[in-house]
Design an enzyme around this catalytic site. Structure first.
Site, mmCIF file in Angstrom:
data_model
loop_
_atom_site.group_PDB
_atom_site.id
_atom_site.type_symbol
_atom_site.label_atom_id
_atom_site.label_comp_id
_atom_site.label_asym_id
_atom_site.label_seq_id
_atom_site.Cartn_x
_atom_site.Cartn_y
_atom_site.Cartn_z
ATOM 1 C CE LYS A 148 -8.906 2.706 9.517
ATOM 2 N NZ LYS A 148 -9.511 1.157 9.308
ATOM 3 C CG ASP A 168 -5.886 -4.091 -0.979
ATOM 4 O OD1 ASP A 168 -5.168 -3.513 -0.097
ATOM 5 O OD2 ASP A 168 -6.242 -5.113 -1.225
ATOM 6 N N GLY A 211 0.724 -1.295 0.058
ATOM 7 C CA GLY A 211 -0.008 0.002 0.062
ATOM 8 C C GLY A 211 0.838 1.288 -0.049
ATOM 9 C CG ASP A 268 -6.780 -0.431 11.953
ATOM 10 O OD1 ASP A 268 -7.408 0.305 12.365
ATOM 11 O OD2 ASP A 268 -7.121 -1.599 11.430
ATOM 12 C CD GLU A 318 2.338 0.513 7.325
ATOM 13 O OE1 GLU A 318 1.767 0.405 6.386
ATOM 14 O OE2 GLU A 318 2.305 -0.642 7.922
ATOM 15 C CG ASP A 319 -1.282 1.281 3.287
ATOM 16 O OD1 ASP A 319 -0.851 0.916 4.756
ATOM 17 O OD2 ASP A 319 -1.672 0.390 2.843
#
Ligand code: 5GP
Ligand code: MG
Length: 191
Positions: free
Chosen positions: A141, A169, A55, A113, A109-110
């Site tokens: 997040k 994705d 990602g 989380d 990082e994409d």
């Protein structure tokens, strides 16, 4: 796909509806702010950017074109093996062939989380005697994050919902979507 002022209003991937959330333009501006932070912090440090595949390819490309400083970029994959012993799964960084000892490493990082992935990357770097390590991520997040390690450089904070686009994705689809799209369903779990 339907047109809207900022691009695409909504899109269906594997039969699920995602709606436009962050425009490509907003995302570019946010990436520009991160580039400025890094430019100051890493001037004369010749940082080594470590993009986490798949990602992070988008963020890495957009970020580095905004950086006017001497730097290097390489990509790694995080792979988990479930061994037969009771020790459970072992995580490895694949593709890290550079000599990273003594380098200022910036993990790209994409999305961060829960932080599990980034924790594995940090573990793998912990015995490599790097000069410093920090994290830059396209999306973060904060409500979902469970680690202590600070995520210092964040382009955009997002709610604890599943998102796609700009490298992210849904089961292989949606990485090529410009901007960020959010799953139009009430879920707190990655789908
Ligand atoms: P973490 O280990 O921080 O919980 O999650 C990191 C990884 O989970 C990300 O690198 C990404 O692959 C995946 N992930 C977490 N949240 C999302 C999301 O909202 N959308 C997509 N496409 N992937 C996510
Ligand atoms: Mg990832």
């Amino acid at each position: 796909m339907e047109g809207a002022s900022t691009g695409i209003a909504s899109v269906e991937l594997h039969g699920r509806a995602f709606v436009g959330f962050i425009s490509a333009n907003e995302l570019e501006q946010a990436i520009g702010r991160v580039a400025k932070e890094l430019q100051v912090k890493y001037a004369d440090k010749r940082p080594l950017f470590l993009g986490v595949l798949n990602g992070a390819y988008f963020f890495a490309a957009k970020l580095l074109e905004r950086l006017d400083l001497e730097c290097e970029l390489t990509f790694v994959k995080v792979a988990s093996y479930h061994g037969t012993s009771s020790s459970g799964s072992v995580t490895q960084l694949i593709g890290l062939n550079e000599k990273i000892e003594g380098r200022h490493v910036v993990v790209l990082e994409d999305i961060v989380d829960t932080g599990g992935t980034i924790a594995h990357v940090m573990d793998s770097l912990s015995d490599r005697h790097v000069a410093s390590v920090s994290v830059a991520t396209l999306l973060f997040k904060p409500e979902a994050y469970k680690q202590q390690f600070p995520i210092e450089h964040v382009a955009v904070r997002v709610p604890d919902r599943f998102v796609v686009g700009s490298g992210l994705d849904y089961d292989g689809l949606g990485r090529n979507l410009p901007g960020i799209f959010i799953l139009n369903e009430p879920t707190h779990e990655p789908v």
